[in-house]
Design an enzyme around this catalytic site. Sequence first.
Site, PDB file in Angstrom:
ATOM      1  N   GLY A 105      21.723  55.742  55.567  1.00 24.22           N
ATOM      2  CA  GLY A 105      22.624  56.886  55.655  1.00 24.22           C
ATOM      3  C   GLY A 105      23.336  57.084  54.335  1.00 24.22           C
ATOM      4  O   GLY A 105      23.322  56.198  53.473  1.00 24.22           O
ATOM      5  N   LYS A 106      23.924  58.214  54.139  1.00 30.76           N
ATOM      6  CA  LYS A 106      24.766  58.459  52.953  1.00 30.76           C
ATOM      7  C   LYS A 106      25.608  59.679  53.241  1.00 30.76           C
ATOM      8  O   LYS A 106      25.195  60.567  54.001  1.00 30.76           O
ATOM      9  CB  LYS A 106      23.904  58.721  51.717  1.00 30.76           C
ATOM     10  CG  LYS A 106      24.629  58.436  50.419  1.00 30.76           C
ATOM     11  CD  LYS A 106      24.652  56.942  50.123  1.00 30.76           C
ATOM     12  CE  LYS A 106      25.297  56.593  48.830  1.00 30.76           C
ATOM     13  NZ  LYS A 106      25.090  55.176  48.485  1.00 30.76           N
ATOM     14  N   GLY A 107      26.779  59.732  52.624  1.00 29.94           N
ATOM     15  CA  GLY A 107      27.629  60.892  52.854  1.00 29.94           C
ATOM     16  C   GLY A 107      28.429  61.235  51.632  1.00 29.94           C
ATOM     17  O   GLY A 107      28.502  60.462  50.670  1.00 29.94           O
TER      18      GLY A 107
END
Length: 415
Positions: A105-107
């Site tokens: 994931g990444k944000g």
Amino acid sequence: MPDAPNTWDIALRQFHEVAELLALSKDLRDYLSAPEAVHVFSVPVLRDDGTTHVFTGIRSQHSFARGPAKGGLRFHPDVSIDEVKALSMWMTWKCAVVNVPFGGGKGGLICDYKSFSKREKERAARSFARRLSRVIGPDIDIPAPDVNTGPEVMAWIADEYGHFVGHPEPAVITGKPVEFGGSKGRDSATGRGLAYCVERYFENLGKPLEGQRVVIQGFGNAGQWAARILASLGATLIAISDSRGAVHCTEGISTSGAVKHKLETGEVAGLPGDAISNAELLELECDILVPAALESVITVDNAPRLKAKLIVEAANGPTTPDADRILHERGITVIPDVLANAGGVTVSYFEWVQNRQRYYWPEDKVHDRLRQIMRDALDEVQHLAEEKQVPWRTAAYMLAIKRVAHAVEVNHPNF
Ligand code: NAD
């Protein structure tokens, strides 16, 4: 000047090249070449002048095949959906290389976070956290620090998530302060994991690490800890740099002295030795070169001139794909970022495990378990690289993509 390549295009190209080598089915390729979910949020932030500004927050969850998504949150004006998607895909591969049971994931929050006042920073992080809370969770997606976000931001996000679910839930996020459920040993984990990889590399080579000459570009968290642990294992640091300059000393640089000097003066310049440029530093005669600062610093321009025998990537993406080919042709081994800097995510996994167990480990246990994971991962990547006669980066991707593809096939036959 041509436009810089789009990060998502690079990530896709890398994936398809390795998918081809692995002869993955078209269905699996289609599935793995898109994130499972990309969330985009409007994030209102009350400014100190009484106005409310609406920023854009993003969270990309590339894969849940091997477990909850895992990856950082960066608060920066250059954040884009494509960049976040690419970084989330790379996290999937990184977690799979070291075999921790997470997806990727990444944000990001698109804002000039550094320019915010302390109160604006807290309001922005909490506002984003309230929106993120609907899509994250200890069994769903576990964010972590990245550019411009540290333990304090993680603590605000965990606090907001606790209000959302109605009870404290530290396992929703990693990189927290130790007194708020963080793990001992997280601070040193990336540099330490890198040093353990190097230690194992020399063991497998049948050569002592003692006396190997190390050059490190970037003297922040990853660079300083890599220097300290490599020195404690017997290597000799001969050059270091930061954004303001570089120092070279063939007799060796004291790592504790360098850390103290950097802390006191904010730079490495002024340490005993010759002042050189960052470009010169990369081309020094040495045994081990550790780029620990920025992406794309090893390029077609300098790759033919590098004299290091081994390159170990602490930074993410420091070597361009064309430079990679040149280094491979020149017989220079590159321990790739997805392996070399995976110590950080590995200890984040330990943090999550400790939060879930409500049982905290002593620091030496964190180090020992990290060391075992890094050694096993290095052995597996090296074995595959030698068996298939491919660069270590390709081998690391093959190992990772095979693991993720297998998890998809086993767990979700009709994905
Ligand atoms: P940091 O901000 O603590 O340190 C970065 C260092 O690079 C600083 O010393 C800075 O002065 C130096 N630098 C910046 N521009 C430079 C230039 N042009 N030439 C030479 N030095 C320059 O960051 P960090 O946490 O150590 O991260 C460094 C790299 O490692 C990044 O690519 C990051 O994504 C990667 N990484 C870090 C972690 C981690 O846990 N810290 C984990 C995985 C990957």
